[in-house]
Design a protein around this motif. Sequence first.
Motif, short mmCIF file in Angstrom:
data_model
loop_
_atom_site.label_atom_id
_atom_site.label_comp_id
_atom_site.label_asym_id
_atom_site.label_seq_id
_atom_site.Cartn_x
_atom_site.Cartn_y
_atom_site.Cartn_z
N LYS A 184 67.91 0.29 24.71
CA LYS A 184 69.00 -0.18 25.37
C LYS A 184 70.06 0.18 24.21
O LYS A 184 71.18 0.60 24.81
CB LYS A 184 68.92 -1.78 25.69
CG LYS A 184 68.27 -1.81 26.89
CD LYS A 184 68.31 -3.42 27.38
CE LYS A 184 67.44 -3.72 28.54
NZ LYS A 184 67.57 -5.03 29.00
N GLU A 185 70.09 -0.13 23.15
CA GLU A 185 71.25 0.19 22.10
C GLU A 185 71.51 1.86 21.94
O GLU A 185 72.71 2.17 22.06
CB GLU A 185 70.70 -0.17 20.60
CG GLU A 185 71.06 -1.74 20.66
CD GLU A 185 70.65 -2.46 19.40
OE1 GLU A 185 70.08 -1.85 18.68
OE2 GLU A 185 71.17 -3.51 19.24
N TYR A 237 70.84 3.77 24.28
CA TYR A 237 71.60 4.14 25.79
C TYR A 237 73.05 3.88 25.60
O TYR A 237 73.89 4.62 26.29
CB TYR A 237 70.76 3.37 26.83
CG TYR A 237 71.26 3.74 28.14
CD1 TYR A 237 71.03 4.72 28.68
CD2 TYR A 237 72.12 3.07 28.86
CE1 TYR A 237 71.42 5.64 30.15
CE2 TYR A 237 72.82 3.27 30.06
CZ TYR A 237 72.37 4.38 30.76
OH TYR A 237 72.98 4.80 31.93
N SER A 238 73.43 2.82 25.02
CA SER A 238 74.88 2.51 25.10
C SER A 238 75.84 3.31 24.23
O SER A 238 76.86 3.40 24.46
CB SER A 238 74.92 0.94 24.84
OG SER A 238 74.53 0.69 23.55
#
Length: 171
Positions: free
Chosen positions: A11-12, A14-15
């Motif tokens: 997720k990190e 992706y951001s």
Amino acid sequence: MANYRTLFLAKEIYSLPFEGELNNLYLRSKVYEIIHNEFYSLINTNKLPSSSSHEILLRKDDFEALHNTRNFIIENKKNLCIKELIKKASVNKNKLRYGFKELFNTTPGNLVFEVKMHEAKSLLEARELNITEISDAIGYKYVQSFSYAFKKYFGITPSEFIKSKKGTLSD
């Protein structure tokens, strides 16, 4: 646990909060963290927990809270105490420390210190404030304490750093 860590690291990725070369460095570091977590998980799957181990169990919502707390520290760049971080994460002190060590391989206090040092470096590079003002801005009561911490972290005093950048600031 490794699956949750890998999920949050993904997720990190992706951001991707940065741009340019810093973005590439950030991306590489997250990929290395995922690889490390997966290998660590593989190596330790066959090990039995010791009877003296009092491992703290982290739930899925704890992972999210710890990541949010880490992001809070990084974004706020201010002097945060452990009580504020416990309140932000909604976990007890032991779980906060254990979770940070497991997920980020650091302690909350060390992360606050690292963020403060990088903020100080940015302020020194901007050349808008003198060393005393920067020391105060990042939460040091005494300039000497700030200079010692800066040297301990970067291996160079704030004054030496300024000189190395061929700028002049008065203390």
